[in-house]
Design a protein around this motif. Structure first.
Motif, PDB file in Angstrom:
ATOM      1  N   SER A 225      89.679  56.404  33.906  1.00 33.45           N
ATOM      2  CA  SER A 225      89.437  54.965  33.999  1.00 33.45           C
ATOM      3  C   SER A 225      88.298  54.510  33.084  1.00 33.45           C
ATOM      4  O   SER A 225      88.369  53.437  32.474  1.00 33.45           O
ATOM      5  CB  SER A 225      89.127  54.574  35.445  1.00 33.45           C
ATOM      6  N   SER A 226      87.233  55.329  32.988  1.00 34.06           N
ATOM      7  CA  SER A 226      86.105  54.954  32.131  1.00 34.06           C
ATOM      8  C   SER A 226      86.492  55.002  30.651  1.00 34.06           C
ATOM      9  O   SER A 226      86.051  54.169  29.848  1.00 34.06           O
ATOM     10  CB  SER A 226      84.904  55.865  32.388  1.00 34.06           C
ATOM     11  N   ILE A 227      87.356  55.963  30.273  1.00 36.05           N
ATOM     12  CA  ILE A 227      87.837  56.042  28.884  1.00 36.05           C
ATOM     13  C   ILE A 227      88.782  54.878  28.596  1.00 36.05           C
ATOM     14  O   ILE A 227      88.764  54.298  27.509  1.00 36.05           O
ATOM     15  CB  ILE A 227      88.571  57.372  28.615  1.00 36.05           C
ATOM     16  N   ILE A 263      97.058  46.592  34.420  1.00 41.65           N
ATOM     17  CA  ILE A 263      97.592  47.956  34.263  1.00 41.65           C
ATOM     18  C   ILE A 263      97.692  48.651  35.616  1.00 41.65           C
ATOM     19  O   ILE A 263      98.719  49.228  35.962  1.00 41.65           O
ATOM     20  CB  ILE A 263      96.710  48.780  33.294  1.00 41.65           C
ATOM     21  N   ASN A 264      96.598  48.606  36.378  1.00 37.77           N
ATOM     22  CA  ASN A 264      96.579  49.257  37.695  1.00 37.77           C
ATOM     23  C   ASN A 264      95.453  48.650  38.526  1.00 37.77           C
ATOM     24  O   ASN A 264      94.278  48.929  38.283  1.00 37.77           O
ATOM     25  CB  ASN A 264      96.371  50.761  37.550  1.00 37.77           C
ATOM     26  N   PRO A 265      95.783  47.816  39.537  1.00 39.17           N
ATOM     27  CA  PRO A 265      94.738  47.163  40.340  1.00 39.17           C
ATOM     28  C   PRO A 265      93.867  48.141  41.124  1.00 39.17           C
ATOM     29  O   PRO A 265      92.760  47.797  41.527  1.00 39.17           O
ATOM     30  CB  PRO A 265      95.538  46.257  41.291  1.00 39.17           C
ATOM     31  N   PHE A 266      94.341  49.383  41.304  1.00 34.96           N
ATOM     32  CA  PHE A 266      93.566  50.372  42.059  1.00 34.96           C
ATOM     33  C   PHE A 266      92.390  50.936  41.264  1.00 34.96           C
ATOM     34  O   PHE A 266      91.540  51.624  41.837  1.00 34.96           O
ATOM     35  CB  PHE A 266      94.470  51.518  42.520  1.00 34.96           C
ATOM     36  N   TYR A 267      92.323  50.664  39.955  1.00 32.05           N
ATOM     37  CA  TYR A 267      91.205  51.157  39.160  1.00 32.05           C
ATOM     38  C   TYR A 267      89.865  50.638  39.674  1.00 32.05           C
ATOM     39  O   TYR A 267      88.832  51.278  39.476  1.00 32.05           O
ATOM     40  CB  TYR A 267      91.371  50.772  37.690  1.00 32.05           C
ATOM     41  N   ILE A 268      89.874  49.484  40.328  1.00 32.85           N
ATOM     42  CA  ILE A 268      88.600  48.904  40.797  1.00 32.85           C
ATOM     43  C   ILE A 268      87.954  49.758  41.894  1.00 32.85           C
ATOM     44  O   ILE A 268      86.776  49.599  42.189  1.00 32.85           O
ATOM     45  CB  ILE A 268      88.773  47.449  41.294  1.00 32.85           C
ATOM     46  N   TYR A 269      88.723  50.679  42.493  1.00 33.20           N
ATOM     47  CA  TYR A 269      88.178  51.542  43.545  1.00 33.20           C
ATOM     48  C   TYR A 269      87.674  52.876  42.998  1.00 33.20           C
ATOM     49  O   TYR A 269      87.112  53.676  43.740  1.00 33.20           O
ATOM     50  CB  TYR A 269      89.236  51.803  44.620  1.00 33.20           C
ATOM     51  N   ASP A 270      87.873  53.126  41.715  1.00 33.96           N
ATOM     52  CA  ASP A 270      87.438  54.374  41.093  1.00 33.96           C
ATOM     53  C   ASP A 270      85.926  54.303  40.845  1.00 33.96           C
ATOM     54  O   ASP A 270      85.438  53.395  40.172  1.00 33.96           O
ATOM     55  CB  ASP A 270      88.185  54.577  39.770  1.00 33.96           C
ATOM     56  N   ILE A 271      85.180  55.274  41.404  1.00 37.67           N
ATOM     57  CA  ILE A 271      83.717  55.242  41.305  1.00 37.67           C
ATOM     58  C   ILE A 271      83.259  55.301  39.847  1.00 37.67           C
ATOM     59  O   ILE A 271      82.335  54.591  39.444  1.00 37.67           O
ATOM     60  CB  ILE A 271      83.084  56.400  42.104  1.00 37.67           C
ATOM     61  N   GLY A 272      83.935  56.150  39.043  1.00 37.87           N
ATOM     62  CA  GLY A 272      83.586  56.260  37.627  1.00 37.87           C
ATOM     63  C   GLY A 272      83.746  54.929  36.914  1.00 37.87           C
ATOM     64  O   GLY A 272      82.905  54.535  36.093  1.00 37.87           O
ATOM     65  N   PHE A 273      84.818  54.216  37.239  1.00 37.61           N
ATOM     66  CA  PHE A 273      85.043  52.901  36.626  1.00 37.61           C
ATOM     67  C   PHE A 273      83.989  51.897  37.092  1.00 37.61           C
ATOM     68  O   PHE A 273      83.493  51.095  36.303  1.00 37.61           O
ATOM     69  CB  PHE A 273      86.443  52.384  36.972  1.00 37.61           C
TER      70      PHE A 273
END
Length: 526
Positions: A225-227, A263-273
């Protein structure tokens, strides 16, 4: 407009992901599955595969013989098509309050099932050119380096690094150094762009080459997600520069958020992101203020302080602790990694004889990290806050960054959060799930006394050398200590060991070595 749209999309993604239940395309009674290997690891006698079929499913297979392990080590590759026979199972929720929820973690990655395999058959070998290059890169890294750091800096995979070392980096608040992020990708893109400009004066062509490389790099790092954020940011900034659109950087990063949510609304829950995006957003927002600071050392301190403040609520929500010393540790270790070790890792990948210099550099990094990890006085532990409290923290933090008088309010709020445990007049008794054994935690009213009865312990039987895993889970580090910290405790008053069976006291040594314990009481009888 971009800011407003970003807020609308963010709120929309929160509502969508919490109100709509996403489900698997598979029936729970499925007994065999065919798909493509996108990621795999072999640790001791355990083979773990991420299999892409209708959706990603995690395959767990326990190797029966050493020769079988050698077969999969030599023959299994990314992109291979496998047919697997076994049984589906639903991932477990956390059984310890405030513990890591594996089921929710996988759900946010759109993984709904685990698959315990009884038999694995390679149906066909990889035919994808992209997976071919990825396989070759991984093979070369494996041949060159045994420390695990080269793999981290090039592919973002931490599988080969010792858990204790990773824990020390996390304790120091610098584990982000090993998540390939904007810092690494920006440096990589700048190096490629610098070389291309020496060859061609066609700016658009140069940027296009870099973008294509970053897209492949995104694939190489399993679409981290960060990349993804950094790649989209680079593409938009390249378009903005090449076509002289004069879009402000703050608007571009808002547009990045919109695209990622699409692209993917679940990315907001990724700690790295969360770390990556919020820090980048804040640094862009405060670019004029930071640029006004002429002294480079003071500027570095100020930027590190901003990063610390912005990441602070995420850290206490997920880990219930933060290292204040990380403000200064980052000033030392970030330049060491970004200026020396990361570029050296790229050179070592190309020029193999440089491996000895690379190993020396990472050993210096490890030594410094170990020294800082042993300075525990600056470790701040607070009880796990609610989402509303986290939102309040961010409101006050951003007010403070623009107006210094709000720093006092931030300190007061933190002091209240830190001492909440002393105002809780309830008696708490928690039976902690430690598997086979027992562990009971008792907290007296107003935190007058905190007692842990037994620690549990996983009994390990004698195994052949090839079966021993590097990534053994620790009840202490994964369950007991995170739970105690989430309660706001940085020490235990009393640890009581009822008897000497391993499943009751097996984790006692680990607990005492990794957490403050004032008094230990042993049962000296049978």
């Amino acid at each position: 407009m971009f800011k407003l749209l970003a807020i609308i999309f963010l709120l929309g993604s929160i509502i969508l992901t919490n109100c709509y239940k996403f489900t698997s395309k598979y029936n729970s009674k499925l007994k065999n599955i065919t798909g493509i290997v996108t990621k795999y690891s072999i640790d001791g006698n355990k083979l773990t595969i991420y299999l892409k079929a209708k959706e990603i499913i995690i395959i767990n297979y326990y190797l029966k013989t050493e020769s079988e392990k050698e077969y999969y080590t030599k023959n299994l590759e990314l992109g291979d098509r496998l047919k697997i026979v076994g049984e589906l199972s639903i991932p477990n929720n956390n059984t310890i309050p405030n513990g890591f929820n594996y089921k929710k973690y996988l759900y946010h990655k759109k993984i709904y099932y685990l698959f315990t395999a009884n038999n694995i058959k390679i149906v066909s070998k990889n035919t994808s050119i992209f997976y071919f290059f990825k396989n070759q890169i991984i093979k070369r890294i494996t041949k060159i380096d045994k420390t695990g750091y080269l793999k981290i800096f090039i592919t973002g995979e931490k599988d080969d690094l010792d858990n204790n070392i990773l824990q020390e980096y996390q304790t120091n608040g610098v584990s982000h150094l090993f998540s390939i992020s904007g810092m690494h990708v920006s440096l990589l893109a700048s190096i490629i762009l610098f070389i291309l400009k020496k060859v061609s004066y066609n700016n658009k062509l140069n940027y296009l080459v870099v973008i294509l490389f970053l897209l492949f790099y995104l694939f190489l790092t399993n679409f981290s997600s960060s990349i993804l954020r950094t790649t989209i940011m680079f593409i938009l900034m390249a378009i903005n520069k090449c076509y002289n659109l004069k879009v402000k950087n703050i608007d571009i990063i808002c547009l990045v958020l919109i695209i990622i949510i699409i692209i993917n609304p679940f990315y907001i829950y990724d700690i790295g992101f969360q770390y990556s995006y919020l820090i980048s957003f804040t640094l862009i927002l405060l670019a004029k203020k930071t640029n006004k600071v002429r002294n480079k050392l003071v500027q570095s301190l100020y930027i590190s302080f901003i990063c610390f403040l912005v990441s602070f609520p995420i850290s206490i929500y997920n880990f219930s602790s933060v290292n204040i010393l990380s403000i200064f540790i980052n000033i030392i270790l970030i330049p060491l990694v970004s200026v020396a070790i990361y570029p050296l890792s790229l050179l070592t990948f190309i020029i193999r004889p440089l491996i000895n210099i690379f190993v020396l550099a990472v050993s210096i990094l490890e030594k410094l990290n170990n020294i800082f990890a042993n300075i525990t006085i600056f470790q701040l532990v607070v009880s796990k806050p609610s989402i509303i409290i986290i939102f309040a923290y961010y409101v006050i933090i951003y007010l403070s960054l623009f107006n210094k008088k709000y720093y006092l309010l931030l300190v007061i709020m933190l002091l209240i959060q830190k001492n909440l445990i002393y105002f809780d007049n309830s008696l708490k008794v928690t039976m902690i799930d430690v598997g086979q054994g027992d562990s009971i935690f008792i907290k007296m009213p107003n935190n007058k006394e905190s007692i842990l009865i037994d620690t549990g312990g996983k009994i390990s039987y004698n195994k052949e050398k090839w079966m021993i895993r590097n990534k053994n889970t620790s009840i202490t580090k994964n369950s007991l200590i995170p739970y105690l910290k989430s309660m706001g405790l940085n020490k235990l008053n009393t640890l009581i060991i009822t008897h000497g069976d391993y499943d009751h006291m097996g984790e006692a040594v680990n607990l005492v070595n990794n957490f403050k314990v004032e008094k230990v009481i042993f049962n000296c009888g049978n």
